[in-house]
Design an enzyme around this catalytic site. Structure first.
Site, short mmCIF file in Angstrom:
data_model
loop_
_atom_site.label_atom_id
_atom_site.label_comp_id
_atom_site.label_asym_id
_atom_site.label_seq_id
_atom_site.Cartn_x
_atom_site.Cartn_y
_atom_site.Cartn_z
N GLY A 249 0.78 -1.24 0.00
CA GLY A 249 0.00 0.00 0.00
C GLY A 249 0.80 1.27 0.00
CD GLU A 291 0.93 -9.74 0.65
OE1 GLU A 291 0.87 -10.95 0.84
OE2 GLU A 291 -0.07 -8.98 0.72
CE1 TYR A 335 -10.96 2.20 -7.52
CE2 TYR A 335 -8.87 2.27 -8.69
CZ TYR A 335 -9.86 1.56 -8.05
OH TYR A 335 -9.74 0.19 -7.95
CB CYS A 362 -19.55 3.91 -27.72
SG CYS A 362 -21.13 4.64 -28.14
#
Length: 432
Positions: A249, A291, A335, A362
């Site tokens: 993160g 991670e 987001y 589209c």
């Protein structure tokens, strides 16, 4: 790490990545085109690995979060750099195995793994399966017993941390689809159950508090909470947990306003908390995993497009249309993610033009940025969007039957194809 250092302006006034001219790359491979600096990826891998080794006396493992960017070339890179891999689906696991990645260094995540995926993981001999819920634990136990195997597991725990990030990517608080809650006693009950089950070896615990986090305190707090749980398990169950996976993160710079901390700052602060806690409570220091995904590949990539039209609506805005869009980068639609854009063939010029970058789908929401500053555009220009190494190729789709772009990697200034461009034939390959 933190700043985008892979791009520069060359002697032709063009945007360059890893020493390669992006305008020349667009001419050679066509657009849209993902380009990634392999040297920068490797530098980021080494920075993470060296920092983890230094702070935890080589008692840990960096796991690359495959969901950020996954292909066979990427798995070969991280294996060469000494990292493990975090996978979240049978497809990611299959890709890693096809690349020859060692199964023992693979950790398999996911909140609803299928029986087929769990069987695949057991058969491959993955290092750890990160269990998300009781139903999965029971299914895994049954599958392991039937196969005559033992599954080494971690439990995903929700530490209840507010990481001050986007609501869609906050995963550590109690109201999340991921993991076992601490507050309700659910996590402790799961541990007690696992310790009695056949086919299961309970190895440790995992948490992940969110993505694109700039603050250090949430990571420190999460480590404290997880260590407190490890201590509680020891006191309640008489079992010492040997592994602590602290997730990822770490934020990166997408635009100038972003202010990510140096990676070393995260590692130093969290490791001090871990080591101090274990010393004070006389706990063995667990094997530590992290991670990172975005912080390895995010700022190492750019996406190149060709400008197909410039449409000004007086008193409103100017749309600059490109030959890609939400099919190769859905993050703005999802987001409202911020990106920096540059006209690659005019990179030496001032940004003097306010544009809304519009994709070709589209769909009125198919935008890459709104009211962003770029150099004055013209039809045929090459537009580059920076910091697209993470969650662009991996989230790409065939909406409107648009083929996915290729991925080119640059190493030592030399470009090579990592993923071929999809063809129209690829689009109908599975049609019957």
């Amino acid at each position: 790490m933190g700043e985008t250092t892979v791009t520069s302006v060359n002697e032709h006034g063009h945007l360059s990545i890893g020493g390669a001219d992006t305008v020349a790359l667009a001419a050679k491979y066509g657009t849209p085109l993902y380009v990634m600096d392999e040297d920068a990826i490797r530098t980021n891998c080494r920075a993470l690995k060296n920092s983890l080794d230094r702070h935890y006396a080589q008692h840990g493992l960096v796991l690359y979060a495959s969901k950020a960017f996954c292909c066979k070339r990427m798995y070969r890179i991280i294996e060469e750099e000494g990292l493990g891999a975090d996978v979240v689906s049978g497809g990611e696991l299959y890709t890693a195995l096809e690349a020859g990645f060692p199964a023992q260094k693979i950790y398999f995540h996911g909140n609803n793994k299928t029986a087929d995926e769990l069987s695949m993981a057991l058969e491959a001999g993955v290092g750890r399966i990160v269990v998300d819920n009781i139903a999965e634990l029971e299914l895994l136990s049954a599958l392991a017993v039937a196969a005559g195997k033992t599954a080494d597991i971690l439990f995903r725990i929700k530490p209840g941390i507010d990481a001050h990030t986007h609501n869609f990517v906050r995963t550590g608080q109690i109201d999340s689809k991921f993991g076992f809650a601490l507050e309700t006693g659910e996590a402790l009950e799961a541990v007690q159950k696992a310790l009695t089950m056949q086919g299961i070896r309970f190895a440790g615990v995992h948490c992940h508090i969110g993505s694109q986090i700039f603050e250090i305190d949430p990571f420190v707090h999460a480590a404290e909470v997880m260590l407190g749980f490890i201590q509680k398990v020891r006191e309640t169950c008489g079992y010492t947990i040997g592994e602590l996976n602290l997730g990822g993160g770490f934020g990166i710079r997408y635009v100038q306003e972003d202010d990510p901390k140096a990676l070393e700052s995260y590692m130093e602060a969290v490791s001090k908390t871990v080591l101090d806690f274990c010393r004070e409570k006389e706990l063995p220091v667990p094997f530590i995993c992290i991670e990172p995904g975005r912080s390895i590949v995010g700022d190492t990539g750019v996406t190149l497009y060709t400008v197909g039209g410039v449409k000004t609506i007086p008193g409103c805005r100017t749309y600059v249309s490109i030959d890609g869009g939400m099919t190769d980068n859905p993050r703005y639609a999802l987001y409202q993610s911020s990106y920096e854009a540059i006209i690659a063939n005019k990179a030496a010029q001032q940004k003097d033009f306010t544009a809304t970058i519009a994709g070709r789908c589209c769909e009125s929401g198919d935008l890459i940025q709104e009211h962003t500053q770029i150099q004055t555009p013209a039809v045929g220009d090459i537009l580059a969007v920076l910091s697209t190494g993470a969650y662009n190729y991996s989230m790409a789709s065939n909406y409107n039957r648009v083929p996915r772009p290729p991925v080119v990697m640059v190493r030592g200034g030399t470009d090579s194809l990592a993923v071929r461009r999809e063809t129209y034939a690829d689009l109908v390959r599975n049609d019957v």
